[in-house]
Design an enzyme around this catalytic site. Structure first.
Site, mmCIF file in Angstrom:
data_model
loop_
_atom_site.group_PDB
_atom_site.id
_atom_site.type_symbol
_atom_site.label_atom_id
_atom_site.label_comp_id
_atom_site.label_asym_id
_atom_site.label_seq_id
_atom_site.Cartn_x
_atom_site.Cartn_y
_atom_site.Cartn_z
ATOM 1 N N ASP A 53 41.925 45.692 39.647
ATOM 2 C CA ASP A 53 42.386 44.503 38.678
ATOM 3 C C ASP A 53 43.035 45.276 37.346
ATOM 4 O O ASP A 53 42.678 46.218 37.160
ATOM 5 C CB ASP A 53 41.250 43.726 38.545
ATOM 6 C CG ASP A 53 41.057 42.711 39.602
ATOM 7 O OD1 ASP A 53 41.454 42.979 40.716
ATOM 8 O OD2 ASP A 53 40.124 41.682 39.235
ATOM 9 N N ASP A 54 43.845 44.334 36.662
ATOM 10 C CA ASP A 54 44.506 44.406 35.505
ATOM 11 C C ASP A 54 45.454 45.647 35.359
ATOM 12 O O ASP A 54 45.955 45.533 33.959
ATOM 13 C CB ASP A 54 43.214 44.661 34.652
ATOM 14 C CG ASP A 54 42.070 43.732 34.612
ATOM 15 O OD1 ASP A 54 42.171 42.627 35.286
ATOM 16 O OD2 ASP A 54 41.181 43.977 33.897
ATOM 17 N N HIS A 104 47.496 38.528 39.317
ATOM 18 C CA HIS A 104 46.437 38.231 38.674
ATOM 19 C C HIS A 104 46.708 37.612 37.121
ATOM 20 O O HIS A 104 46.179 38.042 36.284
ATOM 21 C CB HIS A 104 45.663 39.740 38.504
ATOM 22 C CG HIS A 104 44.397 39.459 37.934
ATOM 23 N ND1 HIS A 104 43.360 39.058 38.464
ATOM 24 C CD2 HIS A 104 43.552 40.575 37.038
ATOM 25 C CE1 HIS A 104 42.116 39.119 37.893
ATOM 26 N NE2 HIS A 104 42.307 40.058 37.162
ATOM 27 N N HIS A 108 46.535 37.780 31.715
ATOM 28 C CA HIS A 108 44.946 37.911 32.288
ATOM 29 C C HIS A 108 44.020 36.671 31.562
ATOM 30 O O HIS A 108 43.126 36.613 30.860
ATOM 31 C CB HIS A 108 44.358 39.283 31.668
ATOM 32 C CG HIS A 108 43.152 39.645 32.455
ATOM 33 N ND1 HIS A 108 41.693 39.124 31.775
ATOM 34 C CD2 HIS A 108 42.609 40.104 33.403
ATOM 35 C CE1 HIS A 108 40.787 39.433 32.506
ATOM 36 N NE2 HIS A 108 41.252 40.289 33.607
ATOM 37 N N HIS A 198 38.626 48.410 38.580
ATOM 38 C CA HIS A 198 39.691 48.096 37.661
ATOM 39 C C HIS A 198 40.600 49.425 37.302
ATOM 40 O O HIS A 198 40.114 50.556 37.283
ATOM 41 C CB HIS A 198 39.163 47.640 36.368
ATOM 42 C CG HIS A 198 38.527 46.188 36.474
ATOM 43 N ND1 HIS A 198 37.351 46.149 36.903
ATOM 44 C CD2 HIS A 198 39.050 45.086 35.898
ATOM 45 C CE1 HIS A 198 37.074 44.859 36.701
ATOM 46 N NE2 HIS A 198 38.001 44.254 36.340
#
Length: 243
Positions: A53-54, A104, A108, A198
């Site tokens: 993620d991210d 995503h 965020h 991540h």
């Protein structure tokens, strides 16, 4: 008159309840049964999905891609729109090496009334398409927070909402220690699981060091590391309950 009133009351009490309490409980089981949110799948096959993620991140994502290539693993990257603007080349490389790109949000954005989630989705999707020429089909809400409204938005925009196996949240963003990340994965991994990592962390990361231990061990145990979309193809239908 009293007899008539008593009879009416008796008939009323015999009617099935239509109160709010009779409505189905909208918990994980409810959304899983409807196929609207996925935490993991049921399968007898030794397959796992690693997710990141991210990102993208200019250094960390590239190092992760090198490790995935070394161990013939595929993964799904849930990317943030404002990071794509900064590092489009990293996103292009991720896709070109056979990994999956998923949405995503743009900033965020956590679920709240203040955030326009539909715009967050659309802005990120526009950047993914402009950079790669492909559209994403999966979405993960930041923090794993969701409600009925978000479920409807995600579905109406053409995405499937993907969470992760709760026992496989590595919490690597909090730098808990390489050994803790490794233990969390290797002690809990099972068929059909989705692992949360991540690839964008502010400050030093322990994810890459942990992957150097996790990837060869999972391969040694016979697991195939696939994208989330590939994992969904292994889903074993839950048998219908016989009354």
């Amino acid at each position: 008159m009293k007899i008539f009133a008593a009879l009416c009351l008796s008939l009323l009490l015999m009617q099935p309840s239509t109160s709010v309490s009779a409505a189905p409980k909208k918990d994980r089981a409810y959304y899983e049964a409807r196929g609207e949110i996925v935490w993991e799948i049921r399968t007898d096959e030794k397959v796992l999905a690693l997710t990141f993620d991210d990102g993208p991140h200019p250094a960390y994502t590239d190092q992760i891609l090198e490790l995935l290539k070394q161990y013939e693993a595929k993964a799904t990257f849930f990317v943030v729109g404002n990071k794509i603007k900064l590092y489009p080349d990293v996103l292009s490389r991720t896709l070109s090496e056979g990994h999956e790109i998923a949405n995503h949000t743009y900033s965020h954005a956590y679920l709240s009334q203040k955030n326009d989630i539909k715009k967050e989705l659309k802005d990120t999707e526009a950047l993914i398409y402009a950079t790669t020429g492909q559209r994403s089909q999966l979405f993960r809400p930041p923090g794993g927070f969701y409600n009925e409204r978000l479920v409807h938005i995600v579905r109406d925009e053409g995405y499937k909402m993907i969470m992760w196996s709760w026992q496989l949240d590595t919490k690597d963003w909090d730098t808990p220690g390489v050994n803790k990340i490794v233990d969390r994965v290797l002690k809990n991994a099972n068929n059909g699981n989705i692992v949360l990592f991540h690839d964008y962390i502010e400050g030093p990361t322990q994810t890459i060091a942990a992957l150097k231990i996790i990837l060869p061990e999972l391969k040694n145990r016979g697991y195939r590391l696939v994208t989330v979309s590939e994992l969904l193809n292994y889903n074993k239908a839950i048998p219908a309950k016989i009354n």
